[in-house]
Write an enzyme that holds these catalytic residues in place. Structure first.
Site, short mmCIF file in Angstrom:
data_model
loop_
_atom_site.label_atom_id
_atom_site.label_comp_id
_atom_site.label_asym_id
_atom_site.label_seq_id
_atom_site.Cartn_x
_atom_site.Cartn_y
_atom_site.Cartn_z
N SER A 41 54.70 48.40 43.75
CA SER A 41 54.55 47.64 42.54
C SER A 41 54.70 48.11 41.43
O SER A 41 54.91 48.04 40.40
CB SER A 41 52.86 47.44 42.57
N ASP A 328 46.90 49.30 34.01
CA ASP A 328 45.70 48.80 34.73
C ASP A 328 45.22 49.76 34.86
O ASP A 328 45.31 51.03 35.13
CB ASP A 328 46.10 47.84 35.13
N HIS A 331 48.87 51.31 37.12
CA HIS A 331 50.40 51.49 37.08
C HIS A 331 50.54 51.58 35.39
O HIS A 331 49.45 51.24 34.86
CB HIS A 331 50.52 49.70 36.61
#
Length: 363
Positions: A41, A328, A331
């Site tokens: 991600s 978040d 990340h």
């Protein structure tokens, strides 16, 4: 009316006209012809949007609030991520998500493809959650299809030359460490053995990519995973989790060793290893020097450190996103991602070795 034979002949002529021009002109304003991105991600630009059963998505607000047009694209960020900034550095558009290309021909692959998938790991868990992300082994299989398409379009020697000058960006391992941290079943395997499995698997897949054309690798180590908000809230002091960081460092050591081994085994391989741990650690320990004010709490989320509930449309999000390290639970913000890329692209050997990314592109 144009008959099929005439149509095919016209397409062949067009290909002969277009691709020599492309190959001759890619270096004008571009440091490399293409970037191929493999990872999780941290560098996913929207592949998980195309996985119907996946819950690991970021295609909703407040993600993308600072992206052009202020839309969520599937990036786990308020704006651009690491893959976007690497592309900017070398003068290329961001490589498109592989799963968005469908049955596209080699034309779509000329400036690169992004195979990264949120939640992806090096080790492929044999459970129904496989549908949540595209693990390393499947990303490599997707690349082999792309390489075949380029070979069909550019010819064998043309594709090999194109790929040998391109960058192959690799960002893997965070999800494997987080999985080990959160699974009593996985922790039945001794840590050294688990990390060795990660390194052996990754090494084999990098060899496969090399055999199929890759020569220039940018491989980034893991940041201090124990310092992300999701890990801090499991620590009563809200400090970094030492165990997660120890596991991270162990993998980073194995990663550095396997890259040295590959270099000695594969004569034409060159690489730049991004030392993510000291870079991000410096952000945390000396935030003001890097333009940050908040390095513990997430910008988007709810609860303690904005990390008890993920970044969702119902979550709060900060207005001063440029001075937050974390977007978040896991990340980095766009600001942090951009600064990180500055370090690995132009930084000294303590941040990128044996050469930095700019030096790698010049080879």
């Amino acid at each position: 009316m144009l008959h099929m034979a005439d149509y095919v002949h016209a397409r062949m002529i067009l290909s002969l006209l277009v691709f020599p021009i492309f190959q001759a002109s890619w270096s004008q304003g571009q440091a490399v012809p293409a970037i191929f991105v493999f990872g999780d991600s941290f560098v996913d630009v929207g592949n998980n949007n195309y996985l119907p059963l996946s819950l690991a998505k970021a295609n909703f607000p407040h993600n993308g609030i600072d992206f052009p047009a202020h839309i969520a694209t599937g990036r786990f960020s308020n704006g651009k991520n690491i893959a976007d900034f690497i592309a900017e550095k070398v003068g290329l558009p961001s490589s498109p998500p592989y799963l968005s290309l469908g049955s596209a021909s080699g034309v779509s692959y000329l400036t690169g493809v992004n195979f990264a998938s949120g939640g992806a790991g090096i080790l492929n868990p044999k459970n129904p959650l496989d549908t949540q992300s595209v693990p390393l082994c499947k990303q490599v299989q997707q690349y082999l299809e792309v390489q075949q398409g380029l070979t069909q379009h550019l010819g064998s020697s043309g594709a090999q030359k194109h790929l040998s000058k391109s960058l192959f960006f690799i960002s893997f391992g965070s999800n494997d460490i987080l999985a080990y941290s959160g699974s009593s079943d996985l922790r039945m395997t001794p840590l050294q053995e688990y990390v060795a499995q990660m390194a052996t698997t990754l090494k084999a897949q990098l060899k496969t990519i090399y055999v199929h054309g890759a020569r220039k690798f940018v491989v980034v180590g893991l940041p201090p995973i124990g310092c992300c908000p999701s890990q801090r809230i499991t620590n009563t002091t809200r400090g970094c989790r030492d165990d997660s960081n120890t596991w991270t460092l162990l993998f980073n050591d194995a990663l550095a060793s396997l890259l040295q081994e590959l270099k000695s085994e594969l004569g034409n391989m060159t690489y730049s290893y991004g030392h993510s741990y000291p870079i991000v650690k410096s952000f945390i320990e000396n935030p003001a020097a890097h333009g940050f004010r908040e390095v513990k709490a997430a910008c988007c989320g709810l609860g303690d450190l904005n990390a008890q509930i993920a970044c969702l449309p119902v979550s709060q999000h900060c207005s001063n996103r440029g001075d937050h390290l974390f977007w978040d639970l896991f990340h980095p913000t766009e600001a942090a991602a951009g600064l990180y890329v500055d370090y690995i692209y132009d930084g000294p050997s303590q941040y990128a070795s044996p050469i930095n990314v700019r030096q790698l592109t010049a080879i």
